[in-house]
Design a protein around this motif. Structure first.
Motif, short mmCIF file in Angstrom:
data_model
loop_
_atom_site.label_atom_id
_atom_site.label_comp_id
_atom_site.label_asym_id
_atom_site.label_seq_id
_atom_site.Cartn_x
_atom_site.Cartn_y
_atom_site.Cartn_z
N PHE A 111 0.80 -1.21 0.00
CA PHE A 111 0.00 0.00 0.00
C PHE A 111 0.84 1.27 0.00
N ARG A 112 1.85 1.33 -0.80
CA ARG A 112 2.62 2.56 -0.96
C ARG A 112 1.88 3.52 -1.87
N ALA A 113 1.99 4.78 -1.57
CA ALA A 113 1.36 5.78 -2.43
C ALA A 113 2.01 5.72 -3.81
N GLY A 114 1.21 5.64 -4.84
CA GLY A 114 1.73 5.61 -6.19
C GLY A 114 2.21 4.25 -6.64
N ALA A 115 2.17 3.27 -5.74
CA ALA A 115 2.62 1.94 -6.12
C ALA A 115 1.55 1.30 -6.99
N GLY A 116 1.97 0.64 -8.02
CA GLY A 116 1.01 0.01 -8.90
C GLY A 116 1.35 -1.44 -9.12
N VAL A 117 0.67 -2.01 -10.05
CA VAL A 117 0.84 -3.42 -10.36
C VAL A 117 2.28 -3.75 -10.75
N PRO A 118 2.97 -2.94 -11.56
CA PRO A 118 4.35 -3.29 -11.93
C PRO A 118 5.26 -3.46 -10.70
N LEU A 119 5.18 -2.56 -9.75
CA LEU A 119 6.02 -2.66 -8.57
C LEU A 119 5.70 -3.93 -7.78
N ARG A 120 4.44 -4.21 -7.60
CA ARG A 120 4.06 -5.42 -6.87
C ARG A 120 4.52 -6.69 -7.59
N MET A 121 4.46 -6.67 -8.92
CA MET A 121 4.90 -7.82 -9.68
C MET A 121 6.42 -8.02 -9.52
N ILE A 122 7.17 -6.93 -9.58
CA ILE A 122 8.62 -7.01 -9.39
C ILE A 122 8.92 -7.54 -7.99
N GLU A 123 8.20 -7.03 -6.98
CA GLU A 123 8.42 -7.50 -5.61
C GLU A 123 8.19 -9.00 -5.49
N ARG A 124 7.12 -9.48 -6.08
CA ARG A 124 6.79 -10.90 -5.97
C ARG A 124 7.81 -11.78 -6.69
N GLU B 200 11.08 -11.85 -4.64
CA GLU B 200 10.99 -12.71 -3.46
C GLU B 200 11.32 -14.16 -3.79
N ARG B 201 11.13 -14.56 -5.04
CA ARG B 201 11.36 -15.95 -5.44
C ARG B 201 12.78 -16.20 -5.93
N LEU B 202 13.59 -15.16 -5.97
CA LEU B 202 14.95 -15.28 -6.50
C LEU B 202 15.98 -15.28 -5.38
N PRO B 203 17.15 -15.87 -5.63
CA PRO B 203 18.25 -15.71 -4.69
C PRO B 203 18.60 -14.22 -4.58
N ALA B 204 19.18 -13.81 -3.47
CA ALA B 204 19.42 -12.39 -3.18
C ALA B 204 20.19 -11.68 -4.30
N GLU B 205 21.25 -12.31 -4.82
CA GLU B 205 22.05 -11.64 -5.85
C GLU B 205 21.27 -11.48 -7.16
N ASP B 206 20.43 -12.44 -7.48
CA ASP B 206 19.59 -12.33 -8.68
C ASP B 206 18.47 -11.32 -8.48
N ALA B 207 17.93 -11.27 -7.28
CA ALA B 207 16.89 -10.28 -6.97
C ALA B 207 17.46 -8.87 -7.12
N GLU B 208 18.71 -8.67 -6.72
CA GLU B 208 19.32 -7.35 -6.85
C GLU B 208 19.50 -6.98 -8.33
N LEU C 31 17.44 -7.90 -10.72
CA LEU C 31 16.10 -7.48 -11.14
C LEU C 31 15.79 -6.07 -10.67
N TRP C 32 16.10 -5.77 -9.40
CA TRP C 32 15.82 -4.43 -8.88
C TRP C 32 16.62 -3.37 -9.61
N SER C 33 17.86 -3.66 -9.97
CA SER C 33 18.67 -2.65 -10.68
C SER C 33 18.09 -2.40 -12.07
N ILE C 34 17.62 -3.43 -12.73
CA ILE C 34 17.01 -3.26 -14.06
C ILE C 34 15.72 -2.45 -13.91
N TYR C 35 14.92 -2.78 -12.91
CA TYR C 35 13.66 -2.06 -12.68
C TYR C 35 13.92 -0.59 -12.37
N ARG C 36 14.88 -0.33 -11.50
CA ARG C 36 15.20 1.07 -11.16
C ARG C 36 15.64 1.85 -12.39
N GLY C 37 16.32 1.19 -13.30
CA GLY C 37 16.73 1.84 -14.54
C GLY C 37 15.57 2.18 -15.47
#
Length: 147
Positions: free
Chosen positions: A39-52, A55-63, A65-71
């Motif tokens: 329930f973050r302000a402005g959070a939408g489906v894409p952010l929730r999908m990335i989060e989910r 969560e299923r990836l090893p930590a280094e792989d999750a990072e 994904l997050w770096s690509i998303y932030r870009g």
């Protein structure tokens, strides 16, 4: 106050069921509200999908994904804003007293087209992620589907 015997058992069961349903709903909403990232302000489906997915990836792989998303966030933000505006227009059109079917269809099509653009950006994010993460991360992501 006394209830008739024939009414007391079904009403008690119904009241207990109602109470249980309310507890379950309250618990679900509370957990979603208190979860980090929920329930973050402005959070939408894409952010929730990335989060989910993260969560299923090893930590280094999750990072990765997050770096690509932030870009891609700068490109995604205006697409989401356009989609929200188009969706609001479709809802306002649907709420009109005299519904104009052609106007409603055009508004819904416009909102759909804007959502497809968001989906395309997410697909490119996931494809780029799959190219860069470990084989272990890819296997973990797909789970037991192909064993």
């Amino acid at each position: 106050m006394k209830f008739r015997r024939e009414w007391s058992i079904p009403w008690r069961a119904l009241m207990l069921l109602s109470l249980c349903v309310n507890v379950v709903l309250f618990t679900y909403v509370s957990v979603q509200w208190l979860r980090p990232g929920g329930f973050r302000a402005g959070a939408g489906v894409p952010l929730r999908m990335i989060e989910r997915v993260a969560e299923r990836l090893p930590a280094e792989d999750a990072e990765i994904l997050w770096s690509i998303y932030r870009g891609k966030e700068a490109e995604l933000a205006p697409l989401q804003a356009e989609y929200r505006l188009a969706l609001m227009k479709a809802m306002k059109t649907a709420a009109q007293t005299n519904l104009d079917k052609a106007e409603l269809e055009a508004a819904v099509k416009d909102a759909r087209d804007k959502r497809v653009k968001i989906g395309d950006l997410l697909v490119s994010t996931f494809v780029e992620m799959l190219e860069r993460i470990s084989a272990k991360g890819r296997r973990q992501l797909v789970g037991g589907y192909f064993r």
